[in-house]
Write an enzyme that holds these catalytic residues in place. Structure first.
Site, PDB file in Angstrom:
ATOM      1  N   ASP A  61       0.871  -1.166   0.000  1.00  0.00           N
ATOM      2  CA  ASP A  61       0.000   0.000   0.000  1.00  0.00           C
ATOM      3  C   ASP A  61       0.914   1.223   0.000  1.00  0.00           C
ATOM      4  O   ASP A  61       1.642   1.467   0.973  1.00  0.00           O
ATOM      5  CB  ASP A  61      -0.885   0.000   1.256  1.00  0.00           C
ATOM      6  CG  ASP A  61      -1.823   1.193   1.308  1.00  0.00           C
ATOM      7  OD1 ASP A  61      -1.603   2.176   0.565  1.00  0.00           O
ATOM      8  OD2 ASP A  61      -2.778   1.159   2.093  1.00  0.00           O
ATOM      9  N   VAL A  62       0.893   1.992  -1.082  1.00  0.00           N
ATOM     10  CA  VAL A  62       1.863   3.089  -1.213  1.00  0.00           C
ATOM     11  C   VAL A  62       1.601   4.251  -0.261  1.00  0.00           C
ATOM     12  O   VAL A  62       2.430   5.149  -0.143  1.00  0.00           O
ATOM     13  CB  VAL A  62       1.950   3.624  -2.672  1.00  0.00           C
ATOM     14  CG1 VAL A  62       2.425   2.550  -3.625  1.00  0.00           C
ATOM     15  CG2 VAL A  62       0.643   4.258  -3.126  1.00  0.00           C
ATOM     16  N   ASN A  88       3.899   3.826  -9.990  1.00  0.00           N
ATOM     17  CA  ASN A  88       2.784   3.874 -10.939  1.00  0.00           C
ATOM     18  C   ASN A  88       1.400   3.917 -10.276  1.00  0.00           C
ATOM     19  O   ASN A  88       0.436   4.363 -10.891  1.00  0.00           O
ATOM     20  CB  ASN A  88       2.899   2.646 -11.855  1.00  0.00           C
ATOM     21  CG  ASN A  88       1.657   2.399 -12.672  1.00  0.00           C
ATOM     22  OD1 ASN A  88       1.413   3.092 -13.649  1.00  0.00           O
ATOM     23  ND2 ASN A  88       0.842   1.423 -12.255  1.00  0.00           N
ATOM     24  N   TYR A 158      -7.083  15.739  -8.925  1.00  0.00           N
ATOM     25  CA  TYR A 158      -6.276  14.724  -9.628  1.00  0.00           C
ATOM     26  C   TYR A 158      -5.183  15.387 -10.469  1.00  0.00           C
ATOM     27  O   TYR A 158      -4.011  15.013 -10.411  1.00  0.00           O
ATOM     28  CB  TYR A 158      -7.196  13.870 -10.513  1.00  0.00           C
ATOM     29  CG  TYR A 158      -6.469  12.830 -11.339  1.00  0.00           C
ATOM     30  CD1 TYR A 158      -6.089  11.621 -10.784  1.00  0.00           C
ATOM     31  CD2 TYR A 158      -6.161  13.071 -12.682  1.00  0.00           C
ATOM     32  CE1 TYR A 158      -5.414  10.658 -11.546  1.00  0.00           C
ATOM     33  CE2 TYR A 158      -5.488  12.124 -13.450  1.00  0.00           C
ATOM     34  CZ  TYR A 158      -5.127  10.914 -12.876  1.00  0.00           C
ATOM     35  OH  TYR A 158      -4.462   9.969 -13.626  1.00  0.00           O
ATOM     36  N   LYS A 162      -0.988  15.261 -10.183  1.00  0.00           N
ATOM     37  CA  LYS A 162      -0.100  14.805 -11.255  1.00  0.00           C
ATOM     38  C   LYS A 162       0.887  15.907 -11.669  1.00  0.00           C
ATOM     39  O   LYS A 162       1.994  15.612 -12.115  1.00  0.00           O
ATOM     40  CB  LYS A 162      -0.929  14.340 -12.453  1.00  0.00           C
ATOM     41  CG  LYS A 162      -1.737  13.071 -12.171  1.00  0.00           C
ATOM     42  CD  LYS A 162      -0.823  11.888 -11.869  1.00  0.00           C
ATOM     43  CE  LYS A 162      -1.585  10.578 -11.791  1.00  0.00           C
ATOM     44  NZ  LYS A 162      -0.682   9.424 -11.582  1.00  0.00           N
TER      45      LYS A 162
HETATM   46  P1  NAI Z   1      -5.810   1.176 -12.662  1.00  0.00           P
HETATM   47  O1  NAI Z   1      -6.861   1.630 -11.743  1.00  0.00           O
HETATM   48  O2  NAI Z   1      -6.032  -0.051 -13.448  1.00  0.00           O
HETATM   49  O3  NAI Z   1      -4.420   1.020 -11.911  1.00  0.00           O
HETATM   50  C1  NAI Z   1      -4.060   1.744 -10.763  1.00  0.00           C
HETATM   51  C2  NAI Z   1      -3.456   0.759  -9.825  1.00  0.00           C
HETATM   52  O4  NAI Z   1      -2.958   1.421  -8.658  1.00  0.00           O
HETATM   53  C3  NAI Z   1      -4.497  -0.248  -9.359  1.00  0.00           C
HETATM   54  O5  NAI Z   1      -3.949  -1.526  -9.486  1.00  0.00           O
HETATM   55  C4  NAI Z   1      -4.733   0.155  -7.925  1.00  0.00           C
HETATM   56  O6  NAI Z   1      -5.156  -0.916  -7.137  1.00  0.00           O
HETATM   57  C5  NAI Z   1      -3.359   0.661  -7.550  1.00  0.00           C
HETATM   58  N1  NAI Z   1      -3.379   1.444  -6.327  1.00  0.00           N
HETATM   59  C6  NAI Z   1      -4.208   2.468  -6.002  1.00  0.00           C
HETATM   60  N2  NAI Z   1      -3.958   2.891  -4.759  1.00  0.00           N
HETATM   61  C7  NAI Z   1      -2.933   2.137  -4.285  1.00  0.00           C
HETATM   62  C8  NAI Z   1      -2.236   2.080  -3.060  1.00  0.00           C
HETATM   63  N3  NAI Z   1      -2.556   2.891  -2.036  1.00  0.00           N
HETATM   64  N4  NAI Z   1      -1.244   1.183  -2.937  1.00  0.00           N
HETATM   65  C9  NAI Z   1      -0.930   0.348  -3.935  1.00  0.00           C
HETATM   66  N5  NAI Z   1      -1.564   0.334  -5.113  1.00  0.00           N
HETATM   67  C10 NAI Z   1      -2.566   1.220  -5.275  1.00  0.00           C
HETATM   68  O7  NAI Z   1      -5.531   2.408 -13.638  1.00  0.00           O
HETATM   69  P2  NAI Z   1      -4.255   2.706 -14.565  1.00  0.00           P
HETATM   70  O8  NAI Z   1      -4.752   3.468 -15.695  1.00  0.00           O
HETATM   71  O9  NAI Z   1      -3.478   1.487 -14.807  1.00  0.00           O
HETATM   72  O10 NAI Z   1      -3.430   3.688 -13.629  1.00  0.00           O
HETATM   73  C11 NAI Z   1      -2.032   3.571 -13.423  1.00  0.00           C
HETATM   74  C12 NAI Z   1      -1.445   4.957 -13.308  1.00  0.00           C
HETATM   75  O11 NAI Z   1      -1.591   5.612 -14.548  1.00  0.00           O
HETATM   76  C13 NAI Z   1      -2.131   5.850 -12.276  1.00  0.00           C
HETATM   77  O12 NAI Z   1      -1.149   6.589 -11.591  1.00  0.00           O
HETATM   78  C14 NAI Z   1      -2.991   6.764 -13.125  1.00  0.00           C
HETATM   79  O13 NAI Z   1      -3.234   7.979 -12.498  1.00  0.00           O
HETATM   80  C15 NAI Z   1      -2.098   6.892 -14.350  1.00  0.00           C
HETATM   81  N6  NAI Z   1      -2.752   7.361 -15.562  1.00  0.00           N
HETATM   82  C16 NAI Z   1      -3.744   6.650 -16.136  1.00  0.00           C
HETATM   83  C17 NAI Z   1      -4.340   7.111 -17.297  1.00  0.00           C
HETATM   84  C18 NAI Z   1      -5.464   6.393 -17.959  1.00  0.00           C
HETATM   85  O14 NAI Z   1      -6.109   6.983 -18.813  1.00  0.00           O
HETATM   86  N7  NAI Z   1      -5.739   5.139 -17.645  1.00  0.00           N
HETATM   87  C19 NAI Z   1      -3.898   8.354 -17.925  1.00  0.00           C
HETATM   88  C20 NAI Z   1      -2.825   9.018 -17.251  1.00  0.00           C
HETATM   89  C21 NAI Z   1      -2.279   8.519 -16.112  1.00  0.00           C
END
Ligand code: NAI
Length: 251
Positions: A61-62, A88, A158, A162
């Site tokens: 948990d980050v 990430n 958000y 970022k």
């Molecule tokens: P996602 O929701 O599939 O992945 C995010 C991951 O972070 C999930 O696996 C979630 O469980 C994990 N997470 C959240 N809080 C956490 C915590 N406290 N400890 C550990 N893990 C935690 O969505 P996605 O798209 O893969 O997101 C990954 C990154 O990319 C994020 O930082 C998001 O903001 C960024 N992002 C995503 C975009 C999109 O359009 N999908 C666009 C720009 C950035």
């Protein structure tokens, strides 16, 4: 593979879905040992089973400093000190500022900013102790977002989190430049994952796609080359940089 990750140990946060899970498969395919950090341990266990012996799932948990330290301990005990860390994990809290609760704002900053800060800090402490100054092989990659450079309705908390990430990347790059650690940020455009799937299923979400120059979501594979580059030896002379991969969505 344009860039080899042979011999690298990569720790990826938020590896239970979306971009993190995708990059775990990609990095393992490029030769890295991958440490899959996330809270949903059933998901990362299944992903590790799919990848095989090159993958280690660790509960993470980050927002919790002790949990980050424990994940790095587990990685070190199993593979050795990670020399590549992908900060990430992220969450979205969307809504007009006058409606968003203080709790939601704190949650998004806690995960997207403080979580990245704590992950990068722990990574650097371990890399330095393991001799990154001599090897010059430390790589920390932050997942930012195009929202850092745009304005959008409902995005204030958000997007600001970022914007903090990309500047943090520059700050840390400078601080660790002489310690053999490169810090770079990738700012993806809108990619269909769990974070935004509900939004893009709505009419308003579909209408947003129509406002972009190419009227399409960015495929997740668009991140492959930039991420591999920043994670690999090829980026030895690139630090404090950010690259936007959004198919022109932010133009
Ligand atoms: P996602 O929701 O599939 O992945 C995010 C991951 O972070 C999930 O696996 C979630 O469980 C994990 N997470 C959240 N809080 C956490 C915590 N406290 N400890 C550990 N893990 C935690 O969505 P996605 O798209 O893969 O997101 C990954 C990154 O990319 C994020 O930082 C998001 O903001 C960024 N992002 C995503 C975009 C999109 O359009 N999908 C666009 C720009 C950035």
């Amino acid at each position: 593979m344009p860039y080899s990750l042979d011999g690298r140990i990569a720790l990826i946060t938020g590896a239970s879905s979306g971009i993190g899970a995708h990059l775990a498969r990609l990095f393992a395919g490029a030769g890295a040992k991958v440490v899959l950090g996330a809270r949903r341990v059933d998901r990362i266990a299944a992903l590790a089973a799919e990848i095989g012996a090159a993958a280690l799932p660790v509960a993470l948990d980050v927002t919790d400093e002790a949990s980050i330290a424990a994940a790095f301990d587990a990685a070190e005990a199993h593979f050795g000190t990670p020399d590549t860390v992908l900060a990430n994990a992220g969450i979205a809290e969307a809504g007009r500022t006058i409606d968003l609760s203080t709790e939601q704002v704190r949650r998004v900053i806690d995960t997207n900013f403080t979580g990245v800060y704590l992950t990068a800090r722990e990574a650097a402490r371990r890399m330095i102790a393991a001799g990154s100054k001599q090897s010059g092989r430390g790589r920390i990659v932050l997942t930012g977002s195009i929202t850092a450079e745009m304005t959008g309705q409902g995005d204030a908390a958000y997007a600001a989190s970022k914007a903090a990430v990309v500047h943090l990347g520059r700050q840390l790059a400078r601080e660790w430049a002489r310690l053999g650690i490169n810090v770079n940020t990738v700012q993806p455009g809108y990619i269909l994952t769990e974070i935004d799937a509900a939004w893009f299923a709505t009419e308003a979400g579909k209408a947003q796609i129509g406002t972009w120059p190419r009227r399409r979501l960015t495929p997740i594979e668009a991140l492959n080359d930039p991420m591999l580059f920043f994670a690999s030896d090829a980026s030895a002379y690139v630090t404090g940089a950010h690259v936007t991969v959004d198919d022109g969505q932010s133009l």
